[in-house]
Design an enzyme around this catalytic site. Structure first.
Site, PDB file in Angstrom:
ATOM      1  N   THR A   1      11.671   4.380   4.728  1.00 37.65           N
ATOM      2  CA  THR A   1      10.425   4.664   5.675  1.00 37.65           C
ATOM      3  C   THR A   1       9.857   3.436   6.100  1.00 37.65           C
ATOM      4  OG1 THR A   1       8.968   4.742   3.681  1.00 37.65           O
ATOM      5  CG2 THR A   1       9.875   6.852   4.624  1.00 37.65           C
ATOM      6  N   ALA A   2      10.725   2.360   5.849  1.00 42.39           N
ATOM      7  CA  ALA A   2      10.116   0.760   6.447  1.00 42.39           C
ATOM      8  C   ALA A   2      10.590   0.531   7.806  1.00 42.39           C
ATOM      9  CB  ALA A   2      10.572  -0.120   5.399  1.00 42.39           C
ATOM     10  N   ARG A   3      11.648  -0.184   8.006  1.00 43.17           N
ATOM     11  CA  ARG A   3      12.260  -0.506   8.945  1.00 43.17           C
ATOM     12  C   ARG A   3      13.810  -0.526   9.028  1.00 43.17           C
ATOM     13  NH1 ARG A   3       8.114   0.618  11.252  1.00 43.17           N
ATOM     14  NH2 ARG A   3       6.535  -0.659  12.248  1.00 43.17           N
TER      15      ARG A   3
ATOM     16  N   ASP B   1      13.687   7.842   7.841  1.00 46.83           N
ATOM     17  CA  ASP B   1      12.958   7.908   8.885  1.00 46.83           C
ATOM     18  C   ASP B   1      13.115   6.909  10.225  1.00 46.83           C
ATOM     19  OD1 ASP B   1      10.455   8.858  10.105  1.00 46.83           O
ATOM     20  OD2 ASP B   1       9.186   7.171   9.381  1.00 46.83           O
TER      21      ASP B   1
ATOM     22  N   GLU C   1      16.815   2.077  16.994  1.00 48.26           N
ATOM     23  CA  GLU C   1      16.181   3.080  17.527  1.00 48.26           C
ATOM     24  C   GLU C   1      16.132   3.229  19.043  1.00 48.26           C
ATOM     25  OE1 GLU C   1      12.380   3.423  15.469  1.00 48.26           O
ATOM     26  OE2 GLU C   1      13.302   3.473  13.440  1.00 48.26           O
TER      27      GLU C   1
ATOM     28  N   GLY D   1       0.936  -1.174   0.046  1.00 46.21           N
ATOM     29  CA  GLY D   1      -0.056  -0.013   0.199  1.00 46.21           C
ATOM     30  C   GLY D   1       0.685   1.369   0.024  1.00 46.21           C
ATOM     31  N   ILE D   2       2.054   1.286   0.814  1.00 42.00           N
ATOM     32  CA  ILE D   2       2.682   2.598   0.935  1.00 42.00           C
ATOM     33  C   ILE D   2       3.628   2.812  -0.602  1.00 42.00           C
ATOM     34  CG2 ILE D   2       4.684   3.522   2.267  1.00 42.00           C
ATOM     35  CD1 ILE D   2       3.616   2.088   4.757  1.00 42.00           C
TER      36      ILE D   2
ATOM     37  N   HIS E   1      11.792   8.640  13.135  1.00 46.60           N
ATOM     38  CA  HIS E   1      10.630   7.630  12.939  1.00 46.60           C
ATOM     39  C   HIS E   1       9.439   8.285  13.397  1.00 46.60           C
ATOM     40  CE1 HIS E   1       9.355   3.070  13.489  1.00 46.60           C
ATOM     41  NE2 HIS E   1       8.524   3.683  12.637  1.00 46.60           N
TER      42      HIS E   1
HETATM   43  O1  LIG Z   1       6.113   2.774  11.856  1.00 47.34           O
HETATM   44  C1  LIG Z   1       4.935   2.959  11.717  1.00 47.34           C
HETATM   45  C2  LIG Z   1       3.944   1.897  11.502  1.00 47.34           C
HETATM   46  O2  LIG Z   1       4.449   0.626  11.745  1.00 47.34           O
HETATM   47  O3  LIG Z   1       2.730   2.045  11.723  1.00 47.34           O
END
Ligand SMILES: O=CC(=O)O
Length: 351
Positions: free
Chosen positions: A246-248, A272, A277, A168-169, A295
């Site tokens: 922006t994932a992990r 991000d 972290e 989706g992202i 994040h």
């Molecule tokens: O990092 C944010 C999420 O997984 O919603």
């Protein structure tokens, strides 16, 4: 008639009205534990023995630790549902939850986080590609003496955006970057229909690495994707590539990224998420070509409110109907074969 019990793991910050609705139909309890050892002891103490479902947030990991096999095995059998407030659920071992008897069914947030996470990726792509950070830093340091400091960036128009993980992202990001004139290619384990991929071109993993001017990581973290981008993968990329994550954090080897940035093979990056972290690699901090945000992909009032409401909705569905609205993909089949829990009062918490 006694209400079914719900365990609250983490704060409700915005969706107070919806939470209030939940408290009408369930008795909410919170852990006394302040760390994982105490939490496991509390699970075994019998205090949670009537809990049917839990609401959990990403930061609640500081109390419970990750939901791995040890923790899952310590949970009482009454506890059948775990509603996670987040899109990514790498803090939960979905296989250990499925293997428990009876299974502990997990839900996450589908769709709702797509826009804001993709928006964050857009910001990072533009920031890293245009190399805004060194000049923004120079301005703050009083080094702007007329024309902008000489950290020339690149236009997105005509560049190739590689998306690793077209969910989706990834799809949302592809559509947004069309407006900036980028051509999108993607790699997933399986090719999707053109419609599902929003018209992006499917390529092999190696082709994605070789052709991307900007590589965006949009895949979930699991044992197969940990360090999917490391030294060997950087070597297959174009010199001057831009990397956005922006994932992990752990999907990319941060040490290898720092080396690739230092050598100039990777021109810039936008991150991000980070491997450990909230610790951030010193090599990223000291490199002005890194656009770094802590994040905050979904860190907006509207999205956070919807995410809390959605998660509470999953808890309410669990309490009232003995199922989840949005089980994680690994648990969709399990949910349909799972036995309904025994409700001592039959009336599903009075509703
Ligand atoms: O990092 C944010 C999420 O997984 O919603």
């Amino acid at each position: 008639m006694s209400k079914l019990k719900v365990l609250q793991l983490g704060e409700i910050v915005l969706a107070h009205e919806k939470w209030e609705q939940l408290t009408q139909i369930a008795e909410v309890i919170t852990p006394k534990a302040t760390n994982r050892e105490e939490f496991i002891a509390e699970c075994k103490s019998g205090r949670f023995d009537d809990v049917v479902a839990a609401y959990r947030t990403f930061p609640s990991v500081s109390i419970t630790g990750i939901f791995d096999e040890e923790l899952v095995q310590a949970t009482p059998k009454s506890w059948r549902f775990l509603a996670h407030n987040g899109a990514g659920y790498d803090q939960i071992d979905a296989h250990a939850c499925a293997a428990r008897d009876p299974p502990l069914l997990v839900s996450n947030i589908p769709i709702i986080a797509d826009d804001s996470t993709a928006d964050t990726a857009v910001f990072l792509i533009l920031g890293a590609l245009r190399n805004l950070n060194p000049s923004m830093q120079a301005l703050r340091e009083g080094k702007w003496k007329g024309s902008p400091p000489p950290a020339l960036g690149h236009d997105p128009q005509g560049k190739t955006l590689g998306i690793l993980g077209m969910g989706g992202i990834g799809r949302n990001l592809k559509v947004k970057m069309d407006v900036f004139g980028m051509k999108a290619i993607y790699h997933n384990r399986r090719k999707m229909s053109s419609e599902d991929a929003a018209g992006a071109e499917y390529v092999s993993f190696d082709e994605l690495l070789a052709r991307s001017d900007v590589l965006s990581l949009n895949l979930p973290l699991n044992p197969k994707t940990r360090h999917i981008i490391s030294t060997a993968e950087f070597a297959k990329m174009k010199k001057g590539v831009v990397i956005v994550n922006t994932a992990r954090g752990p999907v990319m080897d941060e040490d290898a990224l720092v080396k690739a940035l230092d050598s100039g093979h990777v021109a810039s990056c936008g991150l991000d998420v980070f491997e450990e972290e909230p610790k951030v690699h010193e090599g990223l901090i000291r490199n002005p070509n890194c656009v770094l945000v802590p994040h905050m992909g979904t860190w907006c009032v509207e999205t956070q409110t919807r995410m809390e409401e959605w998660t509470i909705g999953n808890v309410m569905e669990a309490v009232t109907k003995g199922k989840l609205v949005s089980p994680v993909p690994e648990h969709i089949d399990l949910q349909s074969i799972s036995k309904q829990y025994d409700d001592p009062d039959e009336g599903r918490a009075g509703v």
